[in-house]
Design an enzyme around this catalytic site. Sequence first.
Site, mmCIF file in Angstrom:
data_model
loop_
_atom_site.group_PDB
_atom_site.id
_atom_site.type_symbol
_atom_site.label_atom_id
_atom_site.label_comp_id
_atom_site.label_asym_id
_atom_site.label_seq_id
_atom_site.Cartn_x
_atom_site.Cartn_y
_atom_site.Cartn_z
ATOM 1 N N GLU A 50 0.782 -1.235 0.000
ATOM 2 C CA GLU A 50 0.000 0.000 0.000
ATOM 3 C C GLU A 50 0.819 1.293 0.000
ATOM 4 O O GLU A 50 0.745 2.100 0.941
ATOM 5 C CB GLU A 50 -0.974 -0.012 1.182
ATOM 6 N N GLU A 97 -5.703 -7.781 -0.678
ATOM 7 C CA GLU A 97 -6.394 -7.614 0.603
ATOM 8 C C GLU A 97 -7.856 -7.294 0.331
ATOM 9 O O GLU A 97 -8.168 -6.449 -0.511
ATOM 10 C CB GLU A 97 -5.793 -6.477 1.441
#
Length: 337
Positions: free
Chosen positions: A152, A264
Amino acid sequence: MRGIALIGAASLATQPVSAATTCMRGINLAGAEFGKVGDAYGKGYTYPSAETIRYFASKGFTAVRLPFLWERLQPKLYASFDRAEAKRLAATVELVRKAGMVVILDPHNYARYKGDLIGTDNVPQSAFADFWRRLSVRFGTEADIAFGLMNEPHDIAAEDWVSAANGAIAAIRQAGSASLILVPGTAWTGAHSWSAGDYGTTNAAAMSAIVDPQNNYVFEVHQYLDQDFSGKNDECSRAADAVKALSDVGTWLKQNNRRGLLGEFAVPRQPECQSALVDMVKVVESNPDAWLGWAYWAAGDWWPEDEILNIQPVRQADKPQMATLLKAMSENASCGR
């Protein structure tokens, strides 16, 4: 050894789709990214236990995304890895592989090292490339180990992130590794923001500049279903938007002859959220020409029992989301092992 043959995006576009080359069903096993740098092992952080790894293998999962901290593994930039930490990481990788699952190595650092952004004076892009060169030397010869470049990235321009990613990819290939590489975008690599210019140029536009001499990479996106797509809220009010976002990224992948991994995603335990979880799995598994697979967030030995997304079993009892995932997995018999 059982496992998934990790074949690159362009290769898969020209080969028959089969369970051997697609349909990765993963679980994020958190713990090694917990705590602060300097915390003692077993007190501030931990790696997943053999029992936890066996549990998810027994449920039919075929991959483990394994988060860890860059700073713990490499306490000083451009320096050798910490021996004890490298040994712990390697031992966990072997436990996962012996259980018949693919390992996705995941430096869980948000494009930062000790709080400083990659590409700044304190953390040059060359330091990130050096880190990946060293990691690929250790793990880059096994077909069942994949490299997730970074968890991320955020608050970094897409062009700057692409430059850093390309440097890391080049270092991996120059070290002799042909391993599959997972490339995230910036803006937390959200599916919902893939075509949005959160920091200027969109991921959808910038990612065309990724260069891999082996052409063996996929794009990694994340997507949660709560009000702000963060996964921090105990609800799934944006489920329809999340499913559409994932579908839209799938369309983009096909248009660009690429593939992706949903690295995710998760929902809390409420019954109304379970159907949305099924929908997310279905979007991925019904489009193998666009998606390599998925990895649920999360499990791990140290999660609190009341953590809303956690599917670590408690007293040998499955969480509601596990039952939902198993149902979704059973509906696609051609996927998995």
